[in-house]
Design a protein around this motif. Structure first.
Motif, PDB file in Angstrom:
ATOM      1  N   GLU A  19       0.995  -0.933   0.146  1.00  0.00           N
ATOM      2  CA  GLU A  19      -0.419  -0.113  -0.254  1.00  0.00           C
ATOM      3  C   GLU A  19       1.206   1.092   0.296  1.00  0.00           C
ATOM      4  O   GLU A  19       0.541   2.085  -0.503  1.00  0.00           O
ATOM      5  CB  GLU A  19      -0.637   0.120   1.216  1.00  0.00           C
ATOM      6  N   THR A  20       1.155   1.049   0.932  1.00  0.00           N
ATOM      7  CA  THR A  20       2.714   2.708   1.071  1.00  0.00           C
ATOM      8  C   THR A  20       4.352   1.815   1.436  1.00  0.00           C
ATOM      9  O   THR A  20       3.856   0.599   1.628  1.00  0.00           O
ATOM     10  CB  THR A  20       2.464   3.440   2.131  1.00  0.00           C
ATOM     11  N   ARG A  75       0.037  -1.875   9.021  1.00  0.00           N
ATOM     12  CA  ARG A  75       1.196  -0.737   9.219  1.00  0.00           C
ATOM     13  C   ARG A  75       2.316  -1.211   9.963  1.00  0.00           C
ATOM     14  O   ARG A  75       2.632  -2.226  11.404  1.00  0.00           O
ATOM     15  CB  ARG A  75       1.240   0.908   9.436  1.00  0.00           C
ATOM     16  N   CYS A 153      -2.280  12.875   4.153  1.00  0.00           N
ATOM     17  CA  CYS A 153      -0.742  11.875   4.925  1.00  0.00           C
ATOM     18  C   CYS A 153       0.039  12.486   5.121  1.00  0.00           C
ATOM     19  O   CYS A 153      -0.015  14.294   4.644  1.00  0.00           O
ATOM     20  CB  CYS A 153      -0.915  11.160   3.523  1.00  0.00           C
ATOM     21  N   LYS A 157       3.613   9.104  -0.878  1.00  0.00           N
ATOM     22  CA  LYS A 157       3.615   7.831  -1.067  1.00  0.00           C
ATOM     23  C   LYS A 157       3.198   6.981   0.221  1.00  0.00           C
ATOM     24  O   LYS A 157       2.748   6.020   0.200  1.00  0.00           O
ATOM     25  CB  LYS A 157       4.824   7.466  -0.565  1.00  0.00           C
ATOM     26  N   ASP A 158       2.680   8.387   1.176  1.00  0.00           N
ATOM     27  CA  ASP A 158       1.935   7.597   2.411  1.00  0.00           C
ATOM     28  C   ASP A 158       0.837   6.937   2.373  1.00  0.00           C
ATOM     29  O   ASP A 158      -0.588   6.677   2.500  1.00  0.00           O
ATOM     30  CB  ASP A 158       1.822   8.363   3.850  1.00  0.00           C
ATOM     31  N   ARG A 159       0.005   7.562   1.003  1.00  0.00           N
ATOM     32  CA  ARG A 159      -1.464   7.678   1.085  1.00  0.00           C
ATOM     33  C   ARG A 159      -1.958   6.025   0.498  1.00  0.00           C
ATOM     34  O   ARG A 159      -1.516   4.966  -0.600  1.00  0.00           O
ATOM     35  CB  ARG A 159      -2.258   8.524  -0.318  1.00  0.00           C
ATOM     36  N   PHE A 160      -3.176   5.739   0.887  1.00  0.00           N
ATOM     37  CA  PHE A 160      -3.537   4.235   1.027  1.00  0.00           C
ATOM     38  C   PHE A 160      -4.706   4.366  -0.498  1.00  0.00           C
ATOM     39  O   PHE A 160      -5.056   5.488  -0.582  1.00  0.00           O
ATOM     40  CB  PHE A 160      -4.315   3.790   2.269  1.00  0.00           C
ATOM     41  N   LYS A 162      -4.673   4.069  -2.681  1.00  0.00           N
ATOM     42  CA  LYS A 162      -5.113   4.852  -4.465  1.00  0.00           C
ATOM     43  C   LYS A 162      -6.119   5.148  -5.747  1.00  0.00           C
ATOM     44  O   LYS A 162      -6.338   5.900  -6.097  1.00  0.00           O
ATOM     45  CB  LYS A 162      -3.313   5.702  -4.876  1.00  0.00           C
TER      46      LYS A 162
END
Lengths: 280, 674, 341
Positions: A19-20, A75, A153, A157-160, A162
Motif C-alpha cells: 500500500e505504502t 502498518r 497523509c 507516498k503514504d496515501r492508502f 490510491k
C-alpha cells in the motif's frame, strides 16, 4: 460448552498489496471445511494472531465480499506488525472476531456525510465508504446525501488505496480532498493537516454526519475545528485506537472510565467521548 | 501436582524471599513470603516475574561445542571429556597460571566455594575472580582499610528507624526496591533524606536535601562536608578519641575542601553542602547508603574510604541505627566474595598469602596450593591480550556486555586458546566460547545466597535442572575427570566451607532454615551479627585514611563535552538475558536510551524520543534520546541492559589502582542528532 | 435449608470425605513460619481447619493463575489451535468472606456477554466452603467497612462460622446442600445458644466499624473532587512492582504471550494491569495515560468508582493484600478514609 472465544481460526493470505512504503494490505480468507465467512459490519475489527509474536486488533479495511475474502491494512510499527510484513501469499495466520460496534448505519440514511481520515485512519472508514457507494444489501448510493472525504497523509507516498480513491472521486455527489504534510515533486495538491481543507466543506453542518479516524492529535484538532464550523456533537463519530489483547472486554487494556473500547466501541460519538474524558 | 517452594530472589543483592508456585512441573508464578525477614511480603517487579525466564524456550539445555565456527550439540559425556582434555593440555603446556576461572555472583555460595576450590586445588591457580570486581570490589578494599571488614556494617531493619539517611550514588527504589521500601517507610516515619546524585532519582522528590553533583566529584563533596562538620565543631569528639586513629591526618587533608572551594568541581551550592553536613551530623540516627555510583570510578576505593571518614567523624558507625550500607548489585555477589572467589583470599577473606590459612586448606583438600595471589578479572583481560593467559572458564557472566570498553574485551576473548562458558542463555560472551555448558537457574538447585546485609539465606530446588546438571554438578564432574574427587552435595559443601572458615563456622543448612543468619557466625551456637564493629572495629581502631579528590580518568573537553554515566533501571537486570525475556518488563523498556537535560537538548536541537548518536573515544551507539530535567546539565546517562545496543562499547576501561574496578560512571562523551 | 451445626471432631471426617470426591482440595496451609497460603492438601494433608489471618493469595490464583496456558498451538504453519480443557474438580476450603465477595464480582465479570471459557470451566467445577472471620486478619484489613466481612452473605456453597465446640454451617447453593445430604450424619441442628455465641463474636468484630458510603465516594471521584496532591503523592510512591494487581482478588486484567519452539507451543495469558505504562501504550508509542500517577488512579477509579456504576458496589473487598505488599506504602484504605472523611 460454548466455543473458547480466545481460540483463533486459521485464515489464509490470498494476496498482499504494497500500500505504502510501510503498509501492506492483506487479503485473507478463512480456511477449513466450514469456510466460515465473517459476517461483519463497517467499523468492526478482528484479532490477528501470529503465533510466536502474539495477537493484535486490526479493523476490517474492506466491506465483506461474497467469496468471504476480507482485507486488513497493516502498518509496520512494532514487533507483531514487523513479523506480519515478512509473511507471504498462502501463509496461514489466526483470526477471530468480528468484534466491536459498527457506525450508526440507520442514522446515516438520507444524510450528508463527511469523512475525515489521517494516515492509516482511512482503513477503518473504508468499509463504511464502500458501504455508502455499494449497491449491495438492498441499498444504493441514492439512500445517502452528499459525500465529502478529506484525507491527509504525511507524504504523497503514504496515501492508502490510491486507485480506489480515484474511483471515489467519480461517484455522484462526492468530493474528495487530499492533502499532505510534506509535499514532494510529485505533488501539486493541497498541503497541511486535514483542518486546512475544512474551508472547502460545502455540506450543511447542522444535518451532516462526520466520521473521523486517525492519530489522536488529528482527531483532537479536527473535532475542535469541525465544531467551530457548526457541526453537531452528536453527529460526530470517531473510530478510536487502543492497545488491546482480547477484543471481548476482558483483558482490560482498553478500559476507560467504565467502558471498553473493544466492546462499547471502537466507534464513539463525540458526545460519548466527552463523557469518557476522551477528547483526543 | 501443586507445590510451593520457598526460595531467594535471583536478582539484586537485597535477597527477598518468595515461593515459586509450581503446578505440574511448570513454574507459573511467585508468592511473596511475609515471614521472610528481608522482604516481609514485599517484592519488586522483577521479583514478581522471577518465574518467567526459568522455563523460557530459549534456555540452553544441551552442551554446545564449536566446530568450524558453528555450535554443535553434544552429550554431557563428550563435552565434559573434551573440556577436561583441553584444560589438562593447556595446563601441561603453559602452566597452571595460564588458566583462569570467572566464578559467578548468580550462583550459590556452595557452587562458588566449589569454583574457587576447582581453580586452586584442581587447576592449581589463584586466577579466580568474579563480577564483584566491577561492582563492589572498592567496598571490600575500602571498608577493609577503614574498619577491617568490607561489608555492610548494619542491617536493613534498622533503616526504618533512622532519623537521617544519606543516599549517595544509589537509587534504591529502582535498583534495590525492597530496601527502597524501607527508605520510604523511614520517610513516612519522619526520617529526613539526603540524596546526592547527578540524576534526580525518585527518592529525591521526597528528600529534605537534594544535591546534584557532577559524576566523579564525590570526594570533594564529602571532604567539604567533613570540613564543615569539623569547622562547626559538630564532630563526635568522644568517638574520634576512643574508637579511631589518624584523625589529624584527615583534618589536615580536608582543610583545603571548604563547601565554597568545591563549588566549581562539584557544581553544588555551598549552602546545600552545609545543610546536608549539619543534618547528617546532628541527627541522632544517621546512616549512609551507597552503591555503584560511588564504587565504579578510578577512585572507587577512595570514595568508599571518604564515606567511612564521614561516618567516623560524626560517630555514625559502630553502633545500632547507624553505619554504612553498600547496596550490593547481585543476588550473591556478597556470597561469591565471602566464598573466596577472589584472587587473593580463600573463603572468609583468609589471605592466600597467609601461610597458616593456606596450610589449613592444603590439609583439608590434600593438595599443594599456590602461594602467590592470582589475577583480577580486569588483569585477566589484559593478560589474555598480552598472550600469557590462554584459557578462560567463565560461569554465569557476560563480560562482553558487562565489562567496560567492549571492543577491548572482544580482543581479549579472541586472543584465548580456549574459552568455556557455563550459562543458562546463549549470551554474547557464550557466543564466543569454544564450549558452552548449560548451567542451571536458581530454581533448579539447593544452596544458599548471601544478601547485602551479610545474611545467608536458603535457595531451594523447585524443578529438576533443565540441562540435567547444576553448576555445582558440572564443576565437580570436570574435577573428577581431572583426577580430583570433590564433594558436590550442597549441604555437605556448606559444612566443608563452615569447617574451613572461622567467620562462618556456625553456618549450616539446618540453622539457615528459619530466616538465615548474618555473618560473622563464629560457632554453632552463635546467633549471627546484625551490627558489626559494635564497641570495637574489626581492625581495632577505625582508621581515618586521608583522601584527595582526583578527577575521572576522562574529563569533558571540546571534542567530547559531556560526562556520560551509566546505571540500572527498575525493569531490567544487568545484561537483560532474563528480564528481557519477561513480557511485561521488556514491554516497559524495550530499547536502550540516553537521558539528556532539556537545556543541552535544546542547544543541540534534540527532541524527545529522537534518534541520536552517542560517541566516546572507544565507540559509538545510535539510540533514542530521553529529554528530561531529571538529569544535570552537561551529563548524559544510559542504562546498560540492552545487549543489542550495548552501552559498554562507550564506557572507559580506566581502573581503580587498588581494586581494579572500571570507571563506568564517568567518561567524556559526544552526542549528536541524526 | 436452615442453619446447621458440625462438631469440631466431625469436621476432619467431612474434609476427608470431601477430598475423596475432588481432584484438588485447596485449603489454607501453614508454609514457612507464619506464612499461610492456599495449597492443594488432598494428598499432602496439612490443611488448617481453622486459622488466623488470610492466605497470601486468594482463590483467584487458581481460577485465573498468574500465568496459564490459554490454548495449545499445535502447528504455526497450518494455523492449528486447540483448547486446553481443565476438568479438575476443586474444593476450596476456608475461603474468607472477602474473597467470596470477590468471587461474586469475578463471576459477573467473566461470565458476562462474551463468556471467558477458561475461567468459567474452572469456576463451575469448583466448590467454595467459606470460613467466616472471628478477628481481623491484618491491621490494614477493612472488609467490614467495604461490606465484605466478617461473614459472607452469599456466593458460597457452604459457610462455616466457628464457635467453641464446632461450627455453624450455612448452606448457600445446591452444591452446598448436596454436601450436607451426602454427609447427613455429621450435621445437627444448632442450639440457640450456639447462634448467640456466633452473634456475639460478630458484634464484637463489627464494633466501631463504619460502612463506607460507596455512592458518595464514587460520586466524589466521578466529579474529580479528590485533591490533586493525593494523586501526586501516590504517583511518587508507586514503584510499579505489580504486587497489588497480582494479589488483588478482583483484578482481572491480563496480557498474552506466546511460548513457541519450532512449529508448536502455547499461548499464555498472564496477570497484567494498571501500574505499567506499557499496559496502555500503543504500538506506535502513544498512550492515553502518559503520567504515572494516572496509572494508579485508573486502578483506584476502576474499583471504587466505575464498578459502582456497573455492579452497584465497589470491587474492593477490603482484604488489604495490596496494602500489605506495596513497597511504596500506598494504602487504598487510607485513600478511602481520607476521601470519605
Amino acid at each position: 460448552m460454548k466455543l473458547n472465544e480466545y481460540l483463533p481460526v486459521p485464515a489464509a493470505i490470498k494476496d498482499i498489496v504494497d500500500e505504502t512504503p510501510d503498509t501492506k494490505t492483506f487479503i485473507l480468507q478463512i480456511k477449513g471445511r466450514s469456510n466460515r465467512v465473517f459476517k461483519y459490519k463497517p467499523g468492526q475489527f478482528l484479532m490477528i494472531s501470529l503465533p510466536g509474536y502474539g495477537e493484535a486488533p486490526f479493523t476490517f479495511a474492506s466491506s465483506p465480499s461474497k467469496d468471504g475474502k476480507f482485507q486488513i491494512s497493516v502498518r509496520r510499527v512494532g514487533f507483531l506488525t514487523n513479523a506480519m510484513h515478512k509473511l507471504k501469499e498462502k501463509d496461514i495466520i489466526g483470526v477471530r472476531g468480528p468484534y466491536g460496534n459498527t457506525f450508526p448505519l440507520d442514522k446515516m440514511e438520507k444524510k450528508d456525510l463527511l469523512f475525515i481520515a489521517g494516515g492509516c485512519g482511512i482503513a477503518p472508514l473504508r468499509p463504511l465508504i464502500q458501504h455508502v457507494f455499494s449497491t449491495r444489501g438492498g441499498k444504493n448510493r441514492k439512500d445517502y446525501g452528499k459525500v465529502e472525504i478529506i484525507y491527509g497523509c504525511r507524504m504523497p507516498k503514504d496515501r492508502f488505496y490510491k486507485k480506489e480513491i480515484k474511483e471515489w472521486m467519480d461517484e455522484p455527489d462526492t468530493k474528495v480532498y487530499l492533502t499532505v504534510d510534506e509535499p514532494d515533486q510529485t505533488w501539486d495538491g493541497a498541503c497541511g493537516v486535514v483542518c486546512v481543507m475544512f474551508p472547502r466543506i460545502k455540506l450543511n453542518p447542522k444535518t451532516s454526519m462526520v466520521f473521523l479516524c486517525g492519530p489522536s492529535v488529528m482527531i483532537k484538532s479536527a473535532i475542535r475545528d469541525i465544531l467551530k464550523l457548526g457541526f453537531r456533537e452528536q453527529n460526530i463519530y470517531a473510530s478510536l485506537e487502543r492497545y488491546m489483547k482480547c477484543g471481548i472486554g476482558k483483558c482490560g487494556h482498553c478500559y476507560i472510565k467504565g467502558k471498553y473500547v473493544c466492546t462499547d466501541g471502537p466507534n464513539f460519538s463525540y458526545t460519548q467521548m466527552k463523557k469518557l474524558g476522551i477528547t483526543s | 501436582m501443586i507445590k510451593k517452594v520457598l526460595t531467594t530472589c535471583p536478582y539484586c543483592g537485597v535477597g527477598c524471599g518468595f515461593y515459586l508456585d509450581v503446578r505440574d512441573g511448570q513454574i507459573i508464578g511467585v508468592i511473596p513470603s511475609r515471614a521472610n525477614s528481608v522482604s516481609k511480603g514485599y517484592l519488586c517487579v522483577k521479583g514478581w516475574h522471577a518465574h518467567e525466564p526459568i522455563q523460557h524456550p530459549d534456555r540452553l539445555k544441551k552442551p554446545l561445542i564449536k566446530k568450524n565456527g558453528t555450535f554443535k550439540e553434544a552429550s554431557w559425556e563428550n563435552a565434559l571429556d573434551y573440556v577436561a582434555d583441553r584444560l589438562k593440555s593447556i595446563k601441561e603446556r603453559y602452566g597452571p597460571d595460564s588458566l583462569a576461572v570467572c566464578a559467578s555472583a548468580r550462583c550459590t555460595n556452595e557452587e562458588n566455594f566449589l569454583m574457587m576450590k576447582f581453580a586452586r586445588a584442581v587447576l592449581g591457580t589463584n586466577n579466580v575472580d568474579h563480577c564483584a570486581r566491577t561492582c563492589h570490589s572498592a567496598t571490600v578494599a575500602g571498608l577493609n582499610q577503614s574498619f577491617g571488614s568490607g561489608a555492610s556494617t548494619n542491617s536493613y531493619d534498622e533503616l526504618i528507624h533512622m532519623d537521617c539517611i544519606f543516599i549517595i550514588g544509589s537509587n534504591p527504589t529502582e535498583a534495590h526496591p525492597i530496601v527502597g521500601w524501607r527508605v520510604r517507610t523511614a520517610i513516612d516515619n519522619g526520617a529526613k533524606i539526603i540524596v546526592c546524585d547527578p540524576r534526580r532519582i525518585l527518592l529525591a522528590e521526597n528528600a529534605s536535601i537534594y544535591i546534584q553533583q557532577y559524576p566523579g566529584t564525590d570526594i570533594a563533596l564529602i571532604n567539604a562536608m567533613i570540613n564543615y562538620i569539623i569547622r562547626e565543631d559538630i564532630h563526635d569528639k568522644d568517638f574520634i578519641k576512643n574508637r579511631t586513629e589518624s584523625f589529624d591526618a584527615l583534618k589536615e587533608i580536608v582543610k583545603d575542601y571548604t563547601p565554597e572551594s568545591v563549588k566549581d568541581i562539584t557544581g553544588v551550592e555551598p549552602s546545600l553542602i552545609k545543610k546536608a553536613a549539619r543534618l547528617y551530623a546532628m541527627s541522632k540516627r544517621s546512616c549512609i547508603m551507597y552503591s555503584l555510583g560511588m564504587t565504579e570510578h578510578i577512585v572507587g576505593t577512595d570514595n568508599v574510604m571518604a564515606m567511612a571518614n564521614l561516618a567516623m567523624v560524626t560517630g555514625h558507625v559502630g553502633r545500632e541505627f547507624s553505619g554504612i550500607y553498600p547496596m550490593r548489585g547481585q543476588n550473591n555477589v556478597q556470597g561469591a566474595c565471602d566464598m573466596g572467589a577472589l584472587p587473593n583470599v580463600y573463603s572468609g577473606y583468609q589471605p592466600v598469602t597467609d601461610e597458616e590459612a593456606r596450610k589449613k586448606f592444603e590439609r583439608a583438600w590434600g593438595v599443594n596450593l599456590p602461594a602467590k595471589g592470582g589475577l583480577t578479572l580486569t588483569d585477566m583481560m589484559f593478560k589474555a591480550i598480552e598472550g600469557s593467559l590462554k584459557c578462560f572458564y567463565i560461569i554465569g557472566e557476560d563480560q562482553l556486555r558487562t565489562d567496560p570498553d567492549t571492543h577491548m574485551i572482544e580482543r581479549a576473548l579472541a586472543s584465548l586458546e580456549f574459552l568455556v562458558v557455563q550459562e543458562i542463555f546463549l549470551s554474547e560472551t557464550a557466543k564466543k566460547a569454544d564450549v558452552v555448558l548449560p548451567g542451571a537457574s536458581f530454581a533448579e538447585k539447593e544452596g544458599t545466597f548471601t544478601c547485602a546485609e551479610r545474611r545467608f539465606q536458603r535457595v531451594r530446588r523447585a524443578i529438576e535442572p533443565l540441562s540435567g546438571k547444576t553448576d555445582g554438578n558440572i564443576i565437580s564432574e570436570l574435577s573428577r575427570r581431572l583426577g580430583y574427587q570433590m564433594e558436590q552435595d550442597p549441604k555437605k559443601v556448606c559444612d566443608e566451607m563452615a569447617g574451613l572458615t572461622p567467620m562462618y563456622a556456625g553456618v549450616s543448612f539446618e540453622r539457615l532454615e528459619e530466616n538465615g543468619l548474618q555473618w560473622p557466625v563464629l560457632t554453632k551456637g552463635h546467633p549471627g551479627t546484625p551490627v558489626v564493629h559494635l564497641g570495637k572495629f574489626k581492625r581495632g581502631l577505625g582508621k581515618f585514611v586521608p583522601i584527595k579528590h582526583k578527577p575521572p580518568a576522562e574529563v569533558p573537553d571540546k571534542e567530547y563535552p559531556f560526562i556520560l554515566s551509566t546505571g540500572r533501571i527498575l525493569f531490567h537486570y544487568n545484561t537483560g538475558t532474563m528480564t528481557r525475556r519477561v513480557a511485561n518488563l521488556s514491554r516497559e523498556y524495550p530499547h536502550n536510551f540516553v537521558q539528556i537535560n532539556p537545556i543541552d537538548a535544546g542547544n543541540l536541537n534534540i527532541k524527545n524520543r529522537q534518534k541520536v548518536r552517542v560517541k566516546t573515544r572507544r565507540g559509538e551507539l545510535v539510540i533514542s534520546a530521553e529529554v528530561t530535567d531529571k538529569i544535570k546539565k552537561g551529563v548524559l546517562w544510559m542504562p546498560f541492559h540492552f545487549s543489542d545496543e550495548p552501552t559498554n562499547v562507550l564506557t572507559n576501561s580506566a581502573f581503580d589502582p587498588v581494586c581494579r574496578i572500571g570507571e563506568y560512571k564517568a567518561c567524556a562523551a559526544h552526542i549528536e542528532k541524526i | 435449608m436452615g442453619r446447621l451445626f458440625i462438631a469440631k471432631e466431625d469436621i476432619q471426617t467431612l474434609i476427608e470425605r470431601l477430598k475423596e470426591g475432588c481432584d484438588e482440595f485447596i485449603a489454607p496451609k501453614k508454609e514457612h513460619l507464619s506464612d499461610v497460603i492456599f495449597a492443594d492438601t488432598k494428598e499432602a494433608g496439612g490443611e488448617l481447619i481453622d486459622y488466623e489471618g488470610n492466605s497470601v493469595i486468594s482463590p483467584r490464583a487458581f481460577l485465573l493463575p498468574q500465568t496459564e496456558a490459554l490454548f495449545e498451538i499445535k502447528s504455526i504453519k497450518d494455523g492449528k489451535f486447540f483448547p486446553i480443557p481443565d476438568k479438575k474438580k476443586r474444593i476450596f476450603y476456608g475461603v474468607r468472606p472477602c474473597d467470596i465477595k470477590a468471587l461474586i464480582l469475578m463471576r459477573s465479570f467473566f461470565l458476562d456477554e462474551f463468556v471467558d471459557i477458561p475461567y468459567k470451566q474452572k469456576l463451575e467445577n469448583s466448590t467454595f466452603i467459606a470460613l467466616s472471620c472471628n478477628r481481623l486478619c491484618s491491621e490494614e484489613a477493612f472488609c467490614c467497612e467495604m461490606d465484605a466481612g466478617p461473614v459472607a452473605k452469599e456466593g458460597y456453597d457452604l459457610q462455616l462460622t466457628a464457635i467453641g465446640k464446632g461450627y455453624l454451617v450455612d448452606v448457600g447453593s445446591e452444591k452446598g446442600s448436596r454436601i450436607i445430604r451426602n454427609n447427613k450424619k455429621l450435621f445437627a441442628k444448632p442450639e440457640p445458644r450456639d447462634e448467640k455465641e456466633a452473634l456475639e463474636t460478630l458484634k464484637c468484630l463489627a464494633k466501631g466499624c463504619k460502612r463506607i458510603d460507596f455512592k458518595k465516594l464514587a460520586g466524589m471521584m466521578n466529579e474529580d473532587k479528590i485533591k490533586p496532591s493525593v494523586w501526586d503523592d501516590i504517583g511518587l510512591r508507586c514503584v510499579v512492582c505489580s504486587g497489588c494487581i497480582t494479589l488483588c482478588p478482583t483484578c482481572s486484567c491480563f496480557s498474552i504471550a506466546d511460548r513457541v519452539s519450532g512449529d508448536s507451543g502455547i499461548r499464555l495469558r498472564y496477570c497484567d494491569g494498571c501500574p505499567y505504562s506499557g499496559f496502555t501504550r500503543m504500538a506506535g508509542g502513544s498512550t492515553p495515560f502518559p503520567l504515572h500517577k494516572d496509572h494508579i488512579r485508573r486502578f483506584f477509579e476502576h474499583k471504587l468508582n466505575y464498578d459502582v456504576g456497573r455492579y452497584g458496589i465497589p470491587s474492593c473487598v477490603g482484604c488489604a493484600r495490596c496494602i500489605n505488599t506495596c513497597p511504596g506504602n500506598i494504602s487504598i484504605r487510607k485513600f478511602i478514609e481520607e476521601v470519605a472523611k
